[in-house]
Design a protein around this motif. Structure first.
Motif, PDB file in Angstrom:
ATOM      1  N   MET A 425       0.839  -1.199   0.000  1.00  0.00           N
ATOM      2  CA  MET A 425       0.000   0.000   0.000  1.00  0.00           C
ATOM      3  C   MET A 425       0.875   1.252   0.000  1.00  0.00           C
ATOM      4  SD  MET A 425      -2.913   1.335  -0.230  1.00  0.00           S
ATOM      5  CE  MET A 425      -3.992  -0.099  -0.092  1.00  0.00           C
ATOM      6  N   ASP A 426       1.964   1.187   0.737  1.00  0.00           N
ATOM      7  CA  ASP A 426       2.889   2.319   0.764  1.00  0.00           C
ATOM      8  C   ASP A 426       3.486   2.548  -0.629  1.00  0.00           C
ATOM      9  OD1 ASP A 426       4.443   4.328   2.158  1.00  0.00           O
ATOM     10  OD2 ASP A 426       6.159   2.998   1.841  1.00  0.00           O
ATOM     11  N   PHE A 427       3.875   1.460  -1.269  1.00  0.00           N
ATOM     12  CA  PHE A 427       4.404   1.576  -2.638  1.00  0.00           C
ATOM     13  C   PHE A 427       3.346   2.168  -3.564  1.00  0.00           C
ATOM     14  CE2 PHE A 427       7.483  -2.191  -1.888  1.00  0.00           C
ATOM     15  CZ  PHE A 427       8.505  -1.327  -1.543  1.00  0.00           C
ATOM     16  N   TYR A 428       2.122   1.702  -3.408  1.00  0.00           N
ATOM     17  CA  TYR A 428       1.041   2.200  -4.271  1.00  0.00           C
ATOM     18  C   TYR A 428       0.849   3.699  -4.085  1.00  0.00           C
ATOM     19  CZ  TYR A 428      -3.718   3.408  -5.595  1.00  0.00           C
ATOM     20  OH  TYR A 428      -4.812   4.041  -6.109  1.00  0.00           O
ATOM     21  N   LYS A 429       0.842   4.136  -2.843  1.00  0.00           N
ATOM     22  CA  LYS A 429       0.645   5.569  -2.597  1.00  0.00           C
ATOM     23  C   LYS A 429       1.778   6.390  -3.206  1.00  0.00           C
ATOM     24  CE  LYS A 429      -2.185   5.048   1.534  1.00  0.00           C
ATOM     25  NZ  LYS A 429      -2.184   4.982   3.000  1.00  0.00           N
ATOM     26  N   LYS A 430       2.981   5.885  -3.064  1.00  0.00           N
ATOM     27  CA  LYS A 430       4.116   6.570  -3.696  1.00  0.00           C
ATOM     28  C   LYS A 430       3.919   6.597  -5.214  1.00  0.00           C
ATOM     29  CE  LYS A 430       8.162   6.041  -0.668  1.00  0.00           C
ATOM     30  NZ  LYS A 430       7.792   5.192   0.471  1.00  0.00           N
ATOM     31  N   GLY A 431       3.575   5.433  -5.763  1.00  0.00           N
ATOM     32  CA  GLY A 431       3.380   5.326  -7.210  1.00  0.00           C
ATOM     33  C   GLY A 431       2.275   6.240  -7.702  1.00  0.00           C
ATOM     34  N   ALA A 444       3.712   0.328  -9.770  1.00  0.00           N
ATOM     35  CA  ALA A 444       2.995  -0.053  -8.541  1.00  0.00           C
ATOM     36  C   ALA A 444       1.509   0.259  -8.677  1.00  0.00           C
ATOM     37  CB  ALA A 444       3.578   0.690  -7.341  1.00  0.00           C
ATOM     38  N   VAL A 445       1.191   1.286  -9.417  1.00  0.00           N
ATOM     39  CA  VAL A 445      -0.221   1.628  -9.643  1.00  0.00           C
ATOM     40  C   VAL A 445      -0.865   0.569 -10.534  1.00  0.00           C
ATOM     41  CG1 VAL A 445      -1.783   3.340 -10.634  1.00  0.00           C
ATOM     42  CG2 VAL A 445       0.218   4.085  -9.316  1.00  0.00           C
ATOM     43  N   ILE A 446      -0.119   0.121 -11.523  1.00  0.00           N
ATOM     44  CA  ILE A 446      -0.644  -0.937 -12.399  1.00  0.00           C
ATOM     45  C   ILE A 446      -0.933  -2.193 -11.570  1.00  0.00           C
ATOM     46  CG2 ILE A 446      -0.102  -2.447 -14.352  1.00  0.00           C
ATOM     47  CD1 ILE A 446       1.672  -0.145 -15.429  1.00  0.00           C
ATOM     48  N   GLY A 447       0.046  -2.567 -10.744  1.00  0.00           N
ATOM     49  CA  GLY A 447      -0.152  -3.745  -9.899  1.00  0.00           C
ATOM     50  C   GLY A 447      -1.357  -3.589  -8.985  1.00  0.00           C
ATOM     51  N   HIS A 448      -1.471  -2.434  -8.387  1.00  0.00           N
ATOM     52  CA  HIS A 448      -2.581  -2.195  -7.449  1.00  0.00           C
ATOM     53  C   HIS A 448      -3.930  -2.242  -8.170  1.00  0.00           C
ATOM     54  CE1 HIS A 448      -4.663  -0.330  -4.006  1.00  0.00           C
ATOM     55  NE2 HIS A 448      -5.354   0.311  -4.933  1.00  0.00           N
ATOM     56  N   GLU A 635      12.442   6.381 -15.917  1.00  0.00           N
ATOM     57  CA  GLU A 635      13.054   6.949 -14.706  1.00  0.00           C
ATOM     58  C   GLU A 635      12.388   6.453 -13.427  1.00  0.00           C
ATOM     59  OE1 GLU A 635      12.321   8.632 -17.432  1.00  0.00           O
ATOM     60  OE2 GLU A 635      14.296   9.306 -18.126  1.00  0.00           O
ATOM     61  N   PHE A 636      11.194   5.893 -13.540  1.00  0.00           N
ATOM     62  CA  PHE A 636      10.564   5.335 -12.343  1.00  0.00           C
ATOM     63  C   PHE A 636      11.442   4.250 -11.702  1.00  0.00           C
ATOM     64  CE2 PHE A 636       6.006   6.366 -13.919  1.00  0.00           C
ATOM     65  CZ  PHE A 636       6.057   7.605 -13.280  1.00  0.00           C
ATOM     66  N   SER A 637      12.341   3.676 -12.480  1.00  0.00           N
ATOM     67  CA  SER A 637      13.208   2.615 -11.949  1.00  0.00           C
ATOM     68  C   SER A 637      14.430   3.157 -11.213  1.00  0.00           C
ATOM     69  CB  SER A 637      13.701   1.707 -13.082  1.00  0.00           C
ATOM     70  OG  SER A 637      12.607   1.084 -13.713  1.00  0.00           O
ATOM     71  N   LEU A 638      14.609   4.457 -11.235  1.00  0.00           N
ATOM     72  CA  LEU A 638      15.797   5.038 -10.613  1.00  0.00           C
ATOM     73  C   LEU A 638      15.487   5.451  -9.174  1.00  0.00           C
ATOM     74  CD1 LEU A 638      17.034   7.237 -13.610  1.00  0.00           C
ATOM     75  CD2 LEU A 638      17.782   4.938 -12.951  1.00  0.00           C
ATOM     76  N   PRO A 639      16.086   4.800  -8.201  1.00  0.00           N
ATOM     77  CA  PRO A 639      15.753   5.104  -6.800  1.00  0.00           C
ATOM     78  C   PRO A 639      16.100   6.525  -6.402  1.00  0.00           C
ATOM     79  CG  PRO A 639      17.618   3.588  -6.948  1.00  0.00           C
ATOM     80  CD  PRO A 639      17.071   3.725  -8.325  1.00  0.00           C
ATOM     81  N   GLY A 640      17.083   7.124  -7.062  1.00  0.00           N
ATOM     82  CA  GLY A 640      17.440   8.494  -6.730  1.00  0.00           C
ATOM     83  C   GLY A 640      16.354   9.485  -7.108  1.00  0.00           C
ATOM     84  N   GLN A 641      15.604   9.165  -8.167  1.00  0.00           N
ATOM     85  CA  GLN A 641      14.552  10.080  -8.631  1.00  0.00           C
ATOM     86  C   GLN A 641      13.177   9.683  -8.111  1.00  0.00           C
ATOM     87  OE1 GLN A 641      14.585  11.132 -12.829  1.00  0.00           O
ATOM     88  NE2 GLN A 641      16.737  10.564 -12.996  1.00  0.00           N
ATOM     89  N   TYR A 642      12.891   8.404  -8.128  1.00  0.00           N
ATOM     90  CA  TYR A 642      11.571   7.920  -7.705  1.00  0.00           C
ATOM     91  C   TYR A 642      11.741   6.720  -6.760  1.00  0.00           C
ATOM     92  CZ  TYR A 642       9.902  10.773 -11.582  1.00  0.00           C
ATOM     93  OH  TYR A 642       9.639  11.831 -12.428  1.00  0.00           O
ATOM     94  N   PRO A 643      12.161   7.000  -5.537  1.00  0.00           N
ATOM     95  CA  PRO A 643      12.379   5.867  -4.622  1.00  0.00           C
ATOM     96  C   PRO A 643      11.113   5.044  -4.402  1.00  0.00           C
ATOM     97  CG  PRO A 643      12.407   8.001  -3.448  1.00  0.00           C
ATOM     98  CD  PRO A 643      12.384   8.299  -4.924  1.00  0.00           C
TER      99      PRO A 643
END
Lengths: 659, 174
Positions: A425-431, A444-448, A635-643
């Motif tokens: 759920m935390d990942f989804y909210k971030k996503g 994460a939104v797709i998965g949710h 860029e969603f895969s880059l933890p520095g930009q989108y953890p």
């Protein structure tokens, strides 16, 4: 196999309709509320037809061909060809399906004529993956075929994937004459067997016509005993086209009861007692229920053992759900609790990890149960090794293991599952925040959203079969998919990690669901959802045409991030980055439409939610396949930009695909 | 199954022998892929070399005079000022006094875990409070196991593993 007859049995989840063109189908059903949106969607085929371009049509020939009655070959009269002898043996062995491309004509024609459900597609590699997906969803033997040279070599990746997934896959690839093979006569000669060394359980080039039945026996003996794996037979033309008018002209023409046995290895009673003692003595025991538990359909015995002694269970292998994510003792999503286990019982875990690959503590005890003696102790030293058929072992264990409750252990499992869901759920909210900020979809939104549709709405959570793959997509989506019953989920990337199998394996699984084969019987006819990536689509997208022409409802949710997911490997090599990138905003939905499927293009959670619902309705009511192109960004895969960039990948359990 | 050989390796054993026996047990269990004998160093320090995660060699030092077991370079390439190092320290504390079930905690009354950063490398040391080197070795191994299976996998350290440990990107955190 009455359950396998196409288009005749009752299909409660779909509306029957005549085999008409997609244009008339769409227009004819447009008044139905569920499909209004279909007809109105941009660039629908109905709209295309307005410009005078003929719509995509399923030909009457195809439908007639599928409904033609089987013709079983006989020695009487014109006799039987070698191909027909082999096809007859396949039918008697209940070969569950043939997935092929044109080529190896004598063999595929004979198999189809015998009445074995057969499917023709676009590329041999994908059709081989389709056979693999069918088998992963059913545990049954499925066959793949291609022509001798290029058709066969097209299949190599899929044969390898099947090998590492221990799939009972029958690979057939033949055409040319033995007499001509060293003269390069005509084209497509290929000495095949050396090429499948290392990726098959058994293989043989058949050169003696009168031994064709004997080799069918060899094949099924290997396919149906011990640890399964691909069997590769290639027929030279002299064998396939040989003709026999009496069975006496064939060597070793035995019945299957004579050429193989259903007898299985069984653990000694003392060994089962010892296992029961070790389990009862442990505080927090855990069963890893591997491929063998599924293959041997031992899920009831597994459940009996687990519930009697409160033993936690993790599903493992390329097919999931034989214990199920919803059980109170399931550790599939209890990653935080895995390190607490003090004893692991690996049952039918054909692909053994090494210590350090599973999230276990270093002092954990190990019991390994394998049907093959040579596999016991492989990779991971065991405290107790037992050679036994998985079903027989679990049944015997259930009889002797003491009844016991482990409240603390089951409570720890429940807490760990809650933590997993909370993290999702935390990942989804971030996503969601990332999606709103960028205007494109985070995985994460797709998965949710897929999770919400399949498990939290009005659809029975046990109904829909799923699979996922791709690097970014798979790592994210594994977390959100569920398997509540045997083979409700398959893992295309299992162990071999090949890209490209997702869509065809999903269609293979959908074929099994459509026919209600084996464990798919309960939800016969339900759609299949495949969440995959743009890179994956490069290999298997064309088989959507196969799904459409056979009306096998497959919903492909495609995460389009315009690149190979491992593009960040070039972070320190600027001149190499282009090797990983595609054009941006490619339209896979358009490609799907061009193949006769539905296509949707979505960029927001709301659009995705709507597209998923429409796709599901179209699948249920009209056996329609859909591809939903979810535009994302790399860029969603880059933890520095989108953890966090990518989510944690933990084995064993829900996110596992290596072992 | 945890700590099951404790009865064999009693507290009274020589510390280096106790540590060596316990480590050998992990070799026999397949946890460690290799182990050197105890090499003598200065000031009574004895050093074992362990082949472990990612087939790397880790040094494990035993200093009986200071009741210490130490891994001088557990994680290289982690600057002292980095968020990763701060996260590591939090992770370490969580294993001694966190919300974990009791069987997962390392009791401070028996072993005190400490870490420090030496020129960008995380050094891990453990003080054997109760003199039970067998237990302490198991606790250290268990903690490091969790560093690699939990700390490095649950947080976004994939690039760290690729860049510092040289792992193939396709192997994720393995």
């Amino acid at each position: 196999m009455a359950e396998d007859k196409p288009d005749t049995a009752e299909k409660p989840l779909k509306c029957e309709h005549p085999p008409v063109s997609r244009r008339t189908f769409v227009l004819g059903h447009a008044a139905g509320a569920g499909l209004l949106a279909v007809a109105a969607s941009r660039n629908s085929l109905a709209k295309t037809a307005e410009f005078g371009i003929p719509s995509i049509t399923i030909p009457a020939d195809l439908v007639e061909s599928r409904n033609a009655p089987p013709v079983e070959a006989a020695f009487a009269g014109r006799g039987m060809t070698g191909a027909e002898v082999f096809a007859r043996a396949c039918r008697l062995e209940n070969l569950a399906g043939l997935f092929c491309c044109a080529g190896n004509y004598d063999v595929i024609n004979a198999i189809a004529q015998e009445g074995i459900p057969s499917y023709g597609g676009r590329t041999e590699g994908s059709m081989c993956a389709m056979a693999d997906g069918f088998s992963r969803a059913t545990g049954e033997v499925a066959a793949a075929s291609g022509t001798e040279g290029p058709g066969f070599t097209n299949m190599i990746t899929s044969i390898a994937a099947a090998h590492f997934a221990r799939t009972p896959l029958l690979v057939l690839a033949s055409n040319m004459t033995l007499a001509g093979e060293d003269r390069e006569a005509e084209i497509q000669h290929m000495y095949q067997q050396p090429i499948t060394v290392g990726i098959k359980k058994y293989g043989k080039r058949l050169i003696a016509p009168d031994r064709v039945h004997e080799y069918a026996g060899h094949a099924f003996r290997h396919l149906k005993a011990g640890i399964p794996g691909p069997v590769h037979l290639d027929f030279v033309d002299e064998v396939a086209s040989a003709r026999f008018t009496e069975s006496s002209q064939l060597k070793d023409f035995y019945t299957r009861e004579q050429y193989r046995s259903e007898s299985r290895p069984c653990a000694a009673h003392a060994e089962v007692l010892r296992a029961a003692q070790l389990i009862d003595k442990a505080q927090r025991p855990l069963i890893v229920a591997g491929h063998g538990v599924f293959q041997r359909r031992a899920w009831e015995e597994l459940r009996a053992v687990a519930e009697r002694n409160d033993v936690a269970v993790v599903d493992s292998g390329p097919s999931r759900g034989h214990f199920g994510d919803g059980h109170r003792l399931s550790a599939n999503m209890a990653h935080d609790a895995l390190l607490s286990a003090d004893l692991v019982i690996m049952v039918g875990q054909y692909c053994m990890p090494s210590p350090g690959e599973y999230r276990f503590n270093p002092d954990i005890g190990m019991i390994q149960v394998s049907p093959v003696e040579g596999e016991v102790g492989r990779n991971w030293p065991c405290d107790l090794g037992i050679v036994s058929d998985e079903k027989l072992f679990l049944a015997a264990l259930a009889d002797v293991i003491p009844a016991r409750k482990r409240e603390a252990w089951s409570s720890e499992l429940a807490q760990a599952r809650s933590a997993f869901e909370a993290l999702n759920m935390d990942f989804y909210k971030k996503g969601l925040a990332y999606s709103k900020g960028t205007g494109v979809l985070h995985p994460a939104v797709i998965g949710h959203e897929v999770h919400s549709l399949l498990y939290q709405g009005d659809i029975d959570p046990r109904q829909t079969n799923v699979c996922t793959g791709g690097w970014t997509t798979g790592l994210w989506t594994f977390r959100y998919l569920r398997a509540f019953r045997p083979a409700q989920e398959i893992i295309p990337a299992y162990q071999y990690g090949s890209i490209g199998g997702d869509i065809p394996q999903a269609i293979g699984m959908a074929t099994a669901v459509q026919r209600g084969v084996g464990p798919q019987k309960e939800f016969k006819g339900a759609p299949v959802v495949c969440v995959t990536s743009d890179s994956n689509a490069s290999f298997g997208l064309f088989e959507l045409e196969t799904a459409v022409k056979y009306r096998i409802p497959t919903i492909v949710v495609l995460y389009n991030n315009d690149c190979w997911g491992v593009f960040d490997s070039a972070e320190h090599s600027p001149r190499a980055l282009h090797l990983y990138l595609y054009q941006e905003n490619l339209r896979y939905d358009k490609m799907a439409e061009g193949l006769g499927a539905r296509g949707n293009y979505v960029r927001t959670p709301e659009e995705l939610r709507r597209a998923l619902r429409e796709a599901y309705k179209a699948a249920v009511s009209g056996n329609m396949s859909t591809l939903i192109n979810c535009q994302g960004k790399k860029e969603f895969s880059l933890p520095g930009q989108y953890p966090p960039g990518l989510p944690p990948m933990i084995e064993p359990g829900r996110c596992a695909f290596m072992h | 199954m945890q700590m099951r050989s404790r009865a064999i390796t009693a507290v009274s054993l020589d510390p280096v022998e106790a540590v060596g026996r316990r480590l050998m047990g992990y070799v026999e269990r397949g946890v460690l892929r290799g182990l050197s004998g105890a090499e003598s160093k200065r000031r009574g320090v004895r050093a074992f070399h362990l082949v472990w995660f990612h087939h790397r060699v880790f040094e494990l030092r035993v200093t009986p005079a200071r009741r210490s077991i130490c891994m001088p370079v557990l994680l290289p390439g982690v600057p002292a000022s980095s968020a990763m190092y701060r996260a590591f320290r939090r992770f370490q504390r969580s294993r001694q006094c966190g919300d974990l079930p009791e069987h997962r905690l390392i009791p401070a009354a028996r072993c005190a875990l400490r870490s420090r950063n030496r020129a960008g490398a995380v050094e891990l040391s453990l003080t054997v409070v109760d003199g039970d080197y067998d237990y302490a070795t198991a606790a250290l191994i268990r903690f490091v196991n969790e560093v690699f299976l939990v700390f490095l996998r649950d947080a976004p350290y994939r690039r760290y593993m690729v860049d510092v440990w040289g792992l193939n990107p396709d192997r994720e955190q393995f």
